[in-house]
Enzyme design. Sequence first.
Site, PDB file in Angstrom:
ATOM      1  N   ASP A 201      -7.902   8.370   0.541  1.00 22.31           N
ATOM      2  CA  ASP A 201      -8.334   7.233   1.353  1.00 22.31           C
ATOM      3  C   ASP A 201      -8.039   7.419   2.834  1.00 22.31           C
ATOM      4  O   ASP A 201      -8.452   6.607   3.656  1.00 22.31           O
ATOM      5  CB  ASP A 201      -7.685   5.940   0.843  1.00 22.31           C
ATOM      6  CG  ASP A 201      -8.555   5.227  -0.181  1.00 22.31           C
ATOM      7  OD1 ASP A 201      -9.676   5.707  -0.442  1.00 22.31           O
ATOM      8  OD2 ASP A 201      -8.130   4.193  -0.716  1.00 22.31           O
TER       9      ASP A 201
ATOM     10  N   LEU B  23      -4.797   2.732  -8.276  1.00 22.48           N
ATOM     11  CA  LEU B  23      -4.410   4.141  -8.233  1.00 22.48           C
ATOM     12  C   LEU B  23      -5.424   4.942  -7.420  1.00 22.48           C
ATOM     13  O   LEU B  23      -5.306   6.141  -7.279  1.00 22.48           O
ATOM     14  CB  LEU B  23      -4.346   4.713  -9.653  1.00 22.48           C
ATOM     15  CG  LEU B  23      -3.203   4.222 -10.544  1.00 22.48           C
ATOM     16  CD1 LEU B  23      -3.458   4.611 -11.997  1.00 22.48           C
ATOM     17  CD2 LEU B  23      -1.874   4.770 -10.073  1.00 22.48           C
TER      18      LEU B  23
ATOM     19  N   SER C 289      -7.610   0.882   3.321  1.00 19.05           N
ATOM     20  CA  SER C 289      -8.100   0.416   2.029  1.00 19.05           C
ATOM     21  C   SER C 289      -9.277  -0.528   2.215  1.00 19.05           C
ATOM     22  O   SER C 289      -9.437  -1.156   3.261  1.00 19.05           O
ATOM     23  CB  SER C 289      -6.979  -0.325   1.287  1.00 19.05           C
ATOM     24  OG  SER C 289      -7.476  -0.975   0.141  1.00 19.05           O
TER      25      SER C 289
ATOM     26  N   THR D  31      -9.890   0.545  -9.222  1.00 17.14           N
ATOM     27  CA  THR D  31      -8.924  -0.429  -8.753  1.00 17.14           C
ATOM     28  C   THR D  31      -8.953  -1.566  -9.749  1.00 17.14           C
ATOM     29  O   THR D  31      -9.791  -1.594 -10.642  1.00 17.14           O
ATOM     30  CB  THR D  31      -9.332  -0.887  -7.333  1.00 17.14           C
ATOM     31  OG1 THR D  31      -9.443   0.262  -6.500  1.00 17.14           O
ATOM     32  CG2 THR D  31      -8.358  -1.845  -6.725  1.00 17.14           C
TER      33      THR D  31
ATOM     34  N   GLY E 247     -13.499  -1.610  -7.028  1.00 13.73           N
ATOM     35  CA  GLY E 247     -14.813  -1.054  -6.740  1.00 13.73           C
ATOM     36  C   GLY E 247     -14.881  -0.136  -5.548  1.00 13.73           C
ATOM     37  O   GLY E 247     -15.972   0.135  -5.041  1.00 13.73           O
ATOM     38  N   GLY E 248     -13.725   0.355  -5.040  1.00 11.34           N
ATOM     39  CA  GLY E 248     -13.784   1.271  -3.909  1.00 11.34           C
ATOM     40  C   GLY E 248     -14.484   0.640  -2.727  1.00 11.34           C
ATOM     41  O   GLY E 248     -14.192  -0.491  -2.331  1.00 11.34           O
TER      42      GLY E 248
ATOM     43  N   ARG F 159       0.838  -1.194   0.000  1.00  9.47           N
ATOM     44  CA  ARG F 159       0.000   0.000   0.000  1.00  9.47           C
ATOM     45  C   ARG F 159       0.880   1.253   0.000  1.00  9.47           C
ATOM     46  O   ARG F 159       1.960   1.267   0.593  1.00  9.47           O
ATOM     47  CB  ARG F 159      -0.880  -0.028   1.242  1.00  9.47           C
ATOM     48  CG  ARG F 159      -1.859   1.141   1.386  1.00  9.47           C
ATOM     49  CD  ARG F 159      -2.928   1.072   0.366  1.00  9.47           C
ATOM     50  NE  ARG F 159      -4.131   1.813   0.769  1.00  9.47           N
ATOM     51  CZ  ARG F 159      -4.977   2.348  -0.087  1.00  9.47           C
ATOM     52  NH1 ARG F 159      -4.755   2.248  -1.388  1.00  9.47           N
ATOM     53  NH2 ARG F 159      -6.066   2.959   0.328  1.00  9.47           N
TER      54      ARG F 159
END
EC number: 2.3.2.2
Length: 600
Positions: free
Chosen positions: A452, A429, A481, A410, A502-503, A129
């Site tokens: 985030d 990203l 995340s 993503t 998909g966040g 990450r």
Amino acid sequence: MIKRILPHALLLAVSLAACKTQSPGTTASTTRIQESQGVYQYRDEDPTVKPFYSDRQGVIGRNGMVASAHPEASAVGLAILQAGGNAVDAAVAVQFALAVVYPGAGNIGGGGFMVYRDRDGKAYTLDYREKAPGQATQNMYLDSLGNVRAGLSISGHLASGVPGSVDGMVEAHKRFGKLSWTQVLQPAIDLAARGFALTERDALGLNRIKNDLNRINPGKTYFLKSTVPTDTLTWHKGDRLVQADLAQTLQRIQAQGRAGFYEGETARLVAEEMQRGGGLITEADLRNYHSVWREPIRAAYKQYTVITMPPTSSGGVALVQLMRFTEPFPLRRWGWNRDSTVQVMIEAERRVYADRAKFLGDPDFIKVPTQQLMSPDYLRSRWTDFSFAKATDSKAVRGGTIPGYESLETTHFSVVDKDGSAVSITTTLNGGYGSRVVVGGAGFFLNNEMDDFSVKPGVPNMFGLIGNQANAIAPNKRMLSSMTPTILEKDGKLFMVVGTPGGSTIITSVYQTILNVIEHGMTMQQAVNALKFHHQWLPDKTTFENGAFPDATVQSLQNRGYVLERMTNTLGRMDCVLIRPDGSYEGASDPRADNTARGY
């Protein structure tokens, strides 16, 4: 030593009592379809309508399988497997290939997570990450009155964290790779130098961001069809995208390994780009970045074992919580997306996302109560206010209480090799094409992962997720995340490799896809094709793909006070592999995009 979380009878008495008083699925006639792995209910109104986005069939292979977001990247992974590479070799090659052919999310300027299970069943997780730059501050996106300055954490140079993808791939290959580093990097270099034909979706994406590219990257022509920055030419399917600077960047990584990105020419170019646009990443930040091997989460669900990512990802903890909340309920008997099935899943999601906001963050900076959040006693306490009669009000739900605790764009790919080693990687990203900043002279996008973090407690990020102090910005801290790369075992043997972009919807999409196979008897491809829904505590509504809920389910849930919103777009971009009873592999790629499975 990997800890194993033992099975339990979570909420058994509560759920059984609820089941006795509830009559789930109260509509009249229900059609059932027999499938190879079981039986699932899918429609009350029209037996000719299936609950799938498409009728795509899975890809079957016996010696290896790759499922990724782009056909070119999947072809690269398959070629590496056929050349004698193992699952990690193929995964590294796919990661770099995606950085070329899928610039909206594939990357060397972002980060991600890897879950790896070797042929003997040993599991490993790698956290690569991104980190906040050393000059980052907690209130860096707030004005003098303490209000969030809109957009600064989403686009432009200040939105980028220190990239981790290259270091992650170096570490993974160094520990588990079989082929040479040169060999696994070469396909990506070739794709960048020689170019590749754009798919229709590729062309649409690049056209969509043209104005941002010109605004954020003045004087540059990266990802524009013309060499004149202000030209109005548009990309079309079949056009060839050549990326000469990116090819040279990849060649430096190929020749020098980690130093080819975090030191020398590439590091200098990144630092110069940051200075040009007012960003914070320095050459020292790059030099000091290192990915981290973490202890996997292993949790039992019936005869299955879930192997998934610990924090800094919230996905693994959340997935186990969701599975355990719903384990006592007879979902298979109730049926796929019937009213009571959906209600239990929504209520589980509501509580899990509230916990995510309160407790989850970088374990190198805060105490994350991972084991407590997944414990039977804690989860039982979170369920006491559940009622089949009505929806829980999200305003009344907060993160739980743990004694002693101080308080979408993503991409995912899955790989299984001929020996049964498996890799599940989700990399990003953050937003599509990240911060939209392209590093001058190097030719790659930088992330916008700083969004985030919890920019301000209680203020939602671009995915609507609420954060608090646990995920506050701090120098060199990893942002929280939702990525949920996961591997499942059945009776101790490799069973499934799963994940999605998909966040905030990643966690719920992975959750539903797993349940679609093991509770509703779908094949892997059907589980991917199946229409999905999502709830994340706040805002207090359930979004669902068109056709995911029968009208009877919609009416029943609305009568109980649920706010339902039919989506105009789609959920998930799953890329998964299932080990079938005969030992063959079923690769399942999402028909909602260009995702492609390749096997042999």
